[in-house]
Design a protein around this motif. Structure first.
Motif, short mmCIF file in Angstrom:
data_model
loop_
_atom_site.label_atom_id
_atom_site.label_comp_id
_atom_site.label_asym_id
_atom_site.label_seq_id
_atom_site.Cartn_x
_atom_site.Cartn_y
_atom_site.Cartn_z
N ALA A 169 35.94 54.23 48.11
CA ALA A 169 35.52 54.65 46.77
C ALA A 169 35.47 53.45 45.83
CB ALA A 169 36.46 55.71 46.23
N LYS A 170 36.49 52.59 45.89
CA LYS A 170 36.49 51.39 45.06
C LYS A 170 35.34 50.45 45.43
CE LYS A 170 40.14 51.70 42.33
NZ LYS A 170 40.00 51.71 40.84
N ALA A 171 35.09 50.31 46.74
CA ALA A 171 34.01 49.43 47.19
C ALA A 171 32.66 49.94 46.71
CB ALA A 171 34.03 49.32 48.71
N TYR A 172 32.42 51.24 46.82
CA TYR A 172 31.17 51.82 46.33
C TYR A 172 31.02 51.60 44.83
CZ TYR A 172 29.81 54.39 50.59
OH TYR A 172 29.38 54.73 51.85
N ALA A 184 29.61 36.75 34.02
CA ALA A 184 28.95 37.79 34.80
C ALA A 184 29.53 39.16 34.47
CB ALA A 184 29.09 37.49 36.29
N GLU A 185 30.85 39.23 34.35
CA GLU A 185 31.48 40.51 34.01
C GLU A 185 31.03 40.97 32.61
OE1 GLU A 185 35.86 42.55 33.31
OE2 GLU A 185 35.49 40.45 32.87
N PHE A 231 34.27 35.26 42.73
CA PHE A 231 33.47 36.45 43.03
C PHE A 231 34.38 37.62 43.41
CE2 PHE A 231 30.98 39.01 46.11
CZ PHE A 231 30.02 39.48 45.22
N VAL A 232 35.44 37.34 44.17
CA VAL A 232 36.39 38.39 44.51
C VAL A 232 37.05 38.94 43.24
CG1 VAL A 232 38.57 38.88 45.70
CG2 VAL A 232 36.83 37.47 46.81
N TRP A 233 37.38 38.04 42.31
CA TRP A 233 37.93 38.50 41.03
C TRP A 233 36.95 39.43 40.32
CZ3 TRP A 233 35.95 38.00 36.11
CH2 TRP A 233 36.80 38.38 35.07
N LEU A 234 35.68 39.08 40.34
CA LEU A 234 34.67 39.92 39.69
C LEU A 234 34.62 41.30 40.35
CD1 LEU A 234 32.31 40.27 37.72
CD2 LEU A 234 30.81 39.32 39.49
N LEU A 235 34.66 41.35 41.68
CA LEU A 235 34.65 42.64 42.37
C LEU A 235 35.88 43.47 41.98
CD1 LEU A 235 33.51 41.63 45.98
CD2 LEU A 235 32.14 42.66 44.16
N GLY A 236 37.02 42.81 41.87
CA GLY A 236 38.22 43.53 41.45
C GLY A 236 38.09 44.12 40.06
N VAL A 241 40.36 47.29 40.25
CA VAL A 241 41.49 47.09 41.16
C VAL A 241 42.27 45.89 40.63
CG1 VAL A 241 42.22 46.73 43.54
CG2 VAL A 241 40.10 47.99 43.06
N GLY A 242 43.23 46.17 39.79
CA GLY A 242 43.95 45.10 39.11
C GLY A 242 44.60 44.12 40.06
N VAL A 243 45.20 44.62 41.13
CA VAL A 243 45.92 43.73 42.04
C VAL A 243 44.96 42.76 42.73
CG1 VAL A 243 45.79 45.27 44.06
CG2 VAL A 243 47.70 43.67 43.83
N LEU A 244 43.73 43.19 43.01
CA LEU A 244 42.75 42.28 43.61
C LEU A 244 42.37 41.18 42.64
CD1 LEU A 244 40.93 41.65 46.03
CD2 LEU A 244 39.20 43.18 45.05
N SER A 245 42.13 41.54 41.38
CA SER A 245 41.82 40.54 40.36
C SER A 245 42.98 39.57 40.17
CB SER A 245 41.49 41.23 39.03
OG SER A 245 40.37 42.07 39.15
N GLN A 246 44.20 40.09 40.21
CA GLN A 246 45.37 39.24 40.00
C GLN A 246 45.60 38.28 41.16
OE1 GLN A 246 48.21 42.34 39.34
NE2 GLN A 246 47.34 42.88 37.35
N PHE A 247 45.39 38.75 42.38
CA PHE A 247 45.50 37.85 43.53
C PHE A 247 44.41 36.78 43.48
CE2 PHE A 247 48.28 40.79 46.00
CZ PHE A 247 49.18 39.84 46.45
N ALA A 248 43.20 37.18 43.10
CA ALA A 248 42.10 36.21 43.02
C ALA A 248 42.39 35.17 41.93
CB ALA A 248 40.79 36.94 42.73
#
Length: 519
Positions: free
Chosen positions: A465-468, A328-329, A99-104, A109-116
């Protein structure tokens, strides 16, 4: 009476047989699951590889997976005596990470997807092999995170520290310095602290190699953590000294040395010497490895007990969980709005008619869906307004990005000489804006305010802004966003900008709302 010593080989033999039979199922299950995750998240994998290939800062990413495999291989004997014990509960963590990957991805936010994604690979191990095995190879698994291209967020702070130290060193050396932001002038010439001067490359390289050195050289956690801390601090301080030395070499040589390619050569040579000294000193506290027999005696205790889950069943469940989030994406991405060709015109702003522009400055924001720029003035007051609108964002076109800035560091005309923030009371709401002072090569100075509009929400924070954006896409409202700049001559200052924003904010909000409605 049986001799207890004669029973020990039997117990050891039984545990070895149990472990061996478990590995025959668990290893293929793990390999298939890892392969499936790599295929399902291949776009994230390719984005990481692309950064490794184009950025010298993260080229070490190519070495991280092979080093991880080698680290596991060197302790394979102590791992082999542990019987795999699959754990279905880890799939809950796997689902949360997906789910965190999906949010990224939704927020680009590439780095969030990559960490996930990397965390999903790591969690696959305790899910299929169990926590005893995962604990035994915890460091090799954790080392995988060095493959994530991460750290450039610290560039502004590192550049500020480098400039502070360099200017302080020059003044202590008796050289007069005039500083504005990251730019300073000394009698022999002018200098600027740019991204390459931040030292982020040195820090990331030192942390990666230093962490590996600490793991291989020390046994105690305390010594490992101390050396990792040193591996971070030393390149930071060394980079400050390097920057000061380069300016001094240039100054003392009449700008004949350390101003071209040799600038970089001196930097890497100095860094190499410092890091070699750091490792040489660290090697004096090296701790020898424990005898293999002791490691085997301690680990065989974990092999007792029966497996509660089948590796194949857990592997299949893990693949299903991993599959949910790309699906989902894909479904969310199908909700694509029509492209924006222009921003709806502003209504008349009371007391601020449109007039001729007073500056050639424009923000460096890449690939907006639509953009508008105009100048307003009354009674000698002048204010510029820039709006960049984004819709159907992806990694090639997004509102918040490290490449979207007020002024690029290599801009031949404009320099940022000061930064800050302000809070405005607009009556119904409070608005926080970023502020900056810019100077042109012809000495013109302007004051700039910036904030974001995300589907009706206003903020000056990149994170918010990214969260919104992610939340808006998640609930099916699209990703319509905009960046807003207002700017005025320095001599008119913040008072004029505040008066304009209070008068223009309703018109700006209304124009953005009308643009969003044309989907």
């Amino acid at each position: 009476m049986n001799d207890p010593s004669s029973q020990q080989p039997t117990i050891t033999h039984m545990t070895d047989v149990t472990a061996a039979s478990g590995w025959r199922l668990a290893l293929p299950a793990l390999a298939v699951t890892l392969f499936a995750v790599l295929v399902l998240y291949r776009e994230t994998v390719m984005s990481m590889v692309a950064i490794w290939a184009r950025s010298e800062t993260f080229t070490h990413g190519f070495l991280v997976p092979p080093i991880t495999l080698w680290l596991i291989w060197r302790i394979r004997k102590s791992v082999a005596v542990l019987a795999p014990r699959p754990n279905f509960w880890v799939l809950l963590l796997l689902a949360g990470t997906g789910f965190v990957w999906l949010l990224g991805e939704l927020a680009t936010v590439g780095v969030l997807s990559q960490f996930a994604f990397t965390t999903m690979l790591v969690l696959t191990v305790p899910a299929i092999l169990g926590f005893p095995v995962a604990r035994r190879i915890a460091f090799p698994l954790a080392f995988l995170y060095f493959a994530v291209p991460f750290g450039e967020f610290a560039l502004p702070q590192l550049m500020e520290w480098t400039a502070n130290f360099t200017v302080l060193g020059l003044r202590l050396s008796g050289i007069p310095v005039y500083r504005e932001g990251l730019h300073f002038v000394i009698p022999s010439g002018s200098w600027s602290v740019v991204e390459a001067c931040s030292g982020v490359r040195y820090i990331i390289a030192s942390l990666t190699v230093g962490t590996l050195f600490a793991y291989l050289s020390y046994r105690s956690l305390k010594r490992r953590l101390i050396f990792i801390g040193v591996a971070f601090a030393v390149p930071v301080i060394a980079n400050w000294v390097r920057a000061y030395m380069i300016v001094m070499i240039g100054h003392l040589s009449g700008n004949k040395l350390a101003v071209g390619v040799d600038h970089l050569i001196y930097g890497w040579l100095f860094f190499g010497i410092v890091i070699m000294l750091m490792f040489w000193i660290g090697s004096h506290w090296r701790e020898d490895e424990h005898p293999p027999i002791m490691e085997r005696v301690n680990t065989t205790e974990s092999t007792l007990g029966r497996r509660k889950s089948s590796p194949l069943a857990v592997a299949l469940a893990a693949i299903v969980v991993a599959l949910i989030w790309p699906l989902a994406e894909w479904k969310i991405d199908r909700n694509v709005a029509t492209e924006v060709t222009q921003i709806e015109p502003l209504e008349a702003i009371p007391g601020w008619p449109v007039t001729e522009k007073f500056t050639d400055w424009a923000p460096r924001f890449e690939n907006p869906s639509a953009a508008s720029q105009a100048t307003f003035g009354a009674d000698g007051r002048l204010v510029g307004l820039y709006i960049g609108y984004y819709r159907n964002q992806d990694y090639s076109r997004r509102l918040v990005s490290s490449s979207n800035v007020m002024v690029a560091s290599n801009d031949p005309r404009w320099l940022r000489v000061a930064s800050g923030s302000r809070k405005l009371d607009l009556g119904k709401q409070a608005l926080a804006v970023r502020s900056a002072e810019l100077r042109a090569t012809d000495t013109q100075r302007i004051v700039v305010w910036q904030w974001y509009w995300i589907n009706g929400h206003q903020t000056s924070s990149d994170f918010v802004a990214k969260a919104y954006t992610a939340l808006s896409r998640l609930v099916g409202q699209g990703d319509d966003s905009a960046v807003i700049f207002v700017y005025a001559p320095k001599e008119q200052g913040d008072a004029v900008l505040e008066a304009f924003v209070k008068a223009a904010e309703p018109a700006i909000e209304n124009a953005l709302d009308r643009t969003r409605e044309k989907r």
